[in-house]
Design a protein around this motif. Structure first.
Motif, PDB file in Angstrom:
ATOM      1  N   GLY A 105       0.830  -1.201   0.000  1.00 29.54           N
ATOM      2  CA  GLY A 105       0.000   0.000   0.000  1.00 29.54           C
ATOM      3  C   GLY A 105       0.858   1.242   0.000  1.00 29.54           C
ATOM      4  O   GLY A 105       0.505   2.272   0.573  1.00 29.54           O
ATOM      5  N   GLY A 106       2.028   1.157  -0.633  1.00 32.77           N
ATOM      6  CA  GLY A 106       3.038   2.211  -0.599  1.00 32.77           C
ATOM      7  C   GLY A 106       4.291   1.687   0.057  1.00 32.77           C
ATOM      8  O   GLY A 106       4.262   0.668   0.769  1.00 32.77           O
ATOM      9  N   LEU A 107       5.418   2.355  -0.182  1.00 32.63           N
ATOM     10  CA  LEU A 107       6.682   1.888   0.381  1.00 32.63           C
ATOM     11  C   LEU A 107       6.673   2.038   1.903  1.00 32.63           C
ATOM     12  O   LEU A 107       6.338   3.098   2.435  1.00 32.63           O
ATOM     13  CB  LEU A 107       7.843   2.680  -0.214  1.00 32.63           C
ATOM     14  N   ARG A 108       7.093   0.957   2.595  1.00 28.26           N
ATOM     15  CA  ARG A 108       7.106   0.956   4.054  1.00 28.26           C
ATOM     16  C   ARG A 108       8.302   0.159   4.570  1.00 28.26           C
ATOM     17  O   ARG A 108       8.700  -0.849   3.951  1.00 28.26           O
ATOM     18  CB  ARG A 108       5.818   0.347   4.616  1.00 28.26           C
ATOM     19  N   VAL A 109       8.844   0.607   5.701  1.00 27.12           N
ATOM     20  CA  VAL A 109       9.931  -0.130   6.339  1.00 27.12           C
ATOM     21  C   VAL A 109       9.343  -1.414   6.920  1.00 27.12           C
ATOM     22  O   VAL A 109       8.418  -1.376   7.735  1.00 27.12           O
ATOM     23  CB  VAL A 109      10.585   0.696   7.461  1.00 27.12           C
ATOM     24  N   GLY A 110       9.872  -2.552   6.443  1.00 28.74           N
ATOM     25  CA  GLY A 110       9.340  -3.837   6.891  1.00 28.74           C
ATOM     26  C   GLY A 110       7.900  -4.059   6.501  1.00 28.74           C
ATOM     27  O   GLY A 110       7.211  -4.917   7.075  1.00 28.74           O
ATOM     28  N   GLY A 111       7.410  -3.286   5.540  1.00 25.88           N
ATOM     29  CA  GLY A 111       6.021  -3.389   5.130  1.00 25.88           C
ATOM     30  C   GLY A 111       5.050  -2.797   6.124  1.00 25.88           C
ATOM     31  O   GLY A 111       3.835  -2.993   6.011  1.00 25.88           O
ATOM     32  N   ILE A 112       5.564  -2.024   7.101  1.00 30.26           N
ATOM     33  CA  ILE A 112       4.727  -1.521   8.191  1.00 30.26           C
ATOM     34  C   ILE A 112       4.675  -0.001   8.251  1.00 30.26           C
ATOM     35  O   ILE A 112       3.588   0.592   8.247  1.00 30.26           O
ATOM     36  CB  ILE A 112       5.238  -2.061   9.551  1.00 30.26           C
ATOM     37  N   LEU A 113       5.845   0.649   8.295  1.00 31.04           N
ATOM     38  CA  LEU A 113       5.900   2.082   8.598  1.00 31.04           C
ATOM     39  C   LEU A 113       6.425   2.864   7.408  1.00 31.04           C
ATOM     40  O   LEU A 113       7.447   2.499   6.819  1.00 31.04           O
ATOM     41  CB  LEU A 113       6.812   2.318   9.821  1.00 31.04           C
ATOM     42  N   ASN A 114       5.749   3.976   7.080  1.00 38.01           N
ATOM     43  CA  ASN A 114       6.204   4.784   5.943  1.00 38.01           C
ATOM     44  C   ASN A 114       7.165   5.894   6.367  1.00 38.01           C
ATOM     45  O   ASN A 114       7.581   6.693   5.538  1.00 38.01           O
ATOM     46  CB  ASN A 114       5.016   5.381   5.180  1.00 38.01           C
ATOM     47  N   MET A 115       7.495   5.966   7.663  1.00 38.15           N
ATOM     48  CA  MET A 115       8.533   6.874   8.148  1.00 38.15           C
ATOM     49  C   MET A 115       9.836   6.101   8.322  1.00 38.15           C
ATOM     50  O   MET A 115       9.823   4.897   8.544  1.00 38.15           O
ATOM     51  CB  MET A 115       8.146   7.505   9.495  1.00 38.15           C
ATOM     52  N   THR A 116      10.953   6.810   8.256  1.00 37.39           N
ATOM     53  CA  THR A 116      12.247   6.156   8.432  1.00 37.39           C
ATOM     54  C   THR A 116      12.868   6.445   9.797  1.00 37.39           C
ATOM     55  O   THR A 116      13.849   5.812  10.175  1.00 37.39           O
ATOM     56  CB  THR A 116      13.229   6.617   7.342  1.00 37.39           C
ATOM     57  N   ARG A 117      12.302   7.406  10.518  1.00 31.83           N
ATOM     58  CA  ARG A 117      12.765   7.703  11.871  1.00 31.83           C
ATOM     59  C   ARG A 117      11.548   7.965  12.753  1.00 31.83           C
ATOM     60  O   ARG A 117      10.555   8.517  12.294  1.00 31.83           O
ATOM     61  CB  ARG A 117      13.694   8.929  11.905  1.00 31.83           C
ATOM     62  N   LEU A 124      10.710  -2.174  14.922  1.00 32.69           N
ATOM     63  CA  LEU A 124      11.416  -1.896  13.672  1.00 32.69           C
ATOM     64  C   LEU A 124      12.836  -1.377  13.897  1.00 32.69           C
ATOM     65  O   LEU A 124      13.484  -0.926  12.960  1.00 32.69           O
ATOM     66  CB  LEU A 124      10.623  -0.885  12.832  1.00 32.69           C
ATOM     67  N   LYS A 125      13.300  -1.409  15.145  1.00 36.31           N
ATOM     68  CA  LYS A 125      14.691  -1.062  15.395  1.00 36.31           C
ATOM     69  C   LYS A 125      15.568  -2.201  14.904  1.00 36.31           C
ATOM     70  O   LYS A 125      15.139  -3.360  14.912  1.00 36.31           O
ATOM     71  CB  LYS A 125      14.931  -0.832  16.905  1.00 36.31           C
ATOM     72  N   PRO A 126      16.797  -1.935  14.458  1.00 35.21           N
ATOM     73  CA  PRO A 126      17.516  -0.660  14.496  1.00 35.21           C
ATOM     74  C   PRO A 126      17.363   0.190  13.247  1.00 35.21           C
ATOM     75  O   PRO A 126      18.078   1.168  13.072  1.00 35.21           O
ATOM     76  CB  PRO A 126      18.972  -1.124  14.624  1.00 35.21           C
ATOM     77  N   TRP A 127      16.432  -0.183  12.358  1.00 34.89           N
ATOM     78  CA  TRP A 127      16.348   0.526  11.082  1.00 34.89           C
ATOM     79  C   TRP A 127      15.611   1.858  11.224  1.00 34.89           C
ATOM     80  O   TRP A 127      16.001   2.845  10.620  1.00 34.89           O
ATOM     81  CB  TRP A 127      15.671  -0.374  10.050  1.00 34.89           C
ATOM     82  N   VAL A 128      14.533   1.860  11.999  1.00 36.45           N
ATOM     83  CA  VAL A 128      13.827   3.109  12.289  1.00 36.45           C
ATOM     84  C   VAL A 128      14.455   3.701  13.548  1.00 36.45           C
ATOM     85  O   VAL A 128      14.256   3.193  14.654  1.00 36.45           O
ATOM     86  CB  VAL A 128      12.314   2.872  12.493  1.00 36.45           C
TER      87      VAL A 128
END
Length: 242
Positions: A105-117, A124-128
């Motif tokens: 549904g749009g680019l997401r970190v781990g398919g979950i969050l569309n923010m990077t920090r 989602l640590k340590p990436w977010v």
């Protein structure tokens, strides 16, 4: 937390570095609170803005997709850059560290969050990460106001449009007669108007807006007095009545 960290013993790296260190430690402390799973699930997180004003500087820090925008001489100047997946440097940081960017549904970190920090989001640590980016802007006489807002506003409105609308509302509300013992400030009224416009534009995210008026009432009063004194008496009287 910011006040406490700033109050620690100063180093020898100068005030820029001291502010950066104080802000980074503050965000880290806030992030640590979310490590207690009894307080909130690891999936809970937040963006966070801080704006610090001194007589000569505006210091802004951000972690997430909220934004600080300065109105200077009718120009909109973003003081922070959103931590989103359209930033190549943020995508590289995550993927180089072993994280995955998934289109769900749009680019997401781990398919979950569309923010990077973010503060929190410990699943989602340590990436977010919770590390803010800090900027410094020397103040100018042309500075009018700051807009601090979450992405519920920025998803449906550009920085330029937000400044234009807020500028119009501030000027209009400053001319209104005061009513009651505790009138709403022009800045508060302008912020409420931006929230309303974003809501009417069908924003689907949280809408938080703060406007900081950088023109002190005393300064505005002096400027208006000087302006009227330079006009013919009939025009000055008309302006006073408006």
């Amino acid at each position: 937390m910011v006040a406490e960290e700033w109050g620690r013993e100063a180093g020898n790296d100068g005030w820029h570095r001291r502010w950066e260190a104080a802000l980074c430690r503050s965000y880290e402390r806030a992030d640590d609170v979310f490590k207690d799973n009894s307080l909130a699930p690891y999936s809970v997180g937040t963006t966070a803005l801080v704006a610090i004003l001194s007589p000569c500087q505006i210091i802004a820090s951000n972690c997430g997709d909220s934004r600080v925008v300065l109105s200077r001489g009718k120009q909109a100047i973003p003081l922070t850059v959103d931590h989103k997946l359209d930033r190549e440097d943020e995508v590289a940081r995550i993927t180089n560290g072993g994280g995955q960017i998934i289109n769900w549904g749009g680019l997401r970190v781990g398919g979950i969050l569309n923010m990077t920090r973010a503060i929190g989001d410990h699943d989602l640590k340590p990436w977010v990460i919770a590390e803010p980016e800090v900027t410094f802007m020397t103040r100018s006489e042309d500075d009018e106001f700051l807009i601090l807002a979450s992405d519920g506003l920025w998803d449906v409105m550009s920085s330029d449009d937000a400044v234009k609308l807020a500028r119009y509302e501030l000027r209009r509300r400053r001319r209104l007669p005061e009513k009651g013992d505790t009138p709403s400030s022009p800045a508060c009224g302008a912020a409420e108007e931006l929230v309303k416009i974003a809501y009417d534009a069908f924003s689907t995210d949280n809408i938080s807006v703060v406007i900081v008026d950088l023109k002190a009432p005393r300064i505005r009063s002096l400027q208006n007095t000087e302006k009227r004194s330079s006009l013919p008496s009939s025009l000055a009287q008309d302006e006073k009545q408006m």
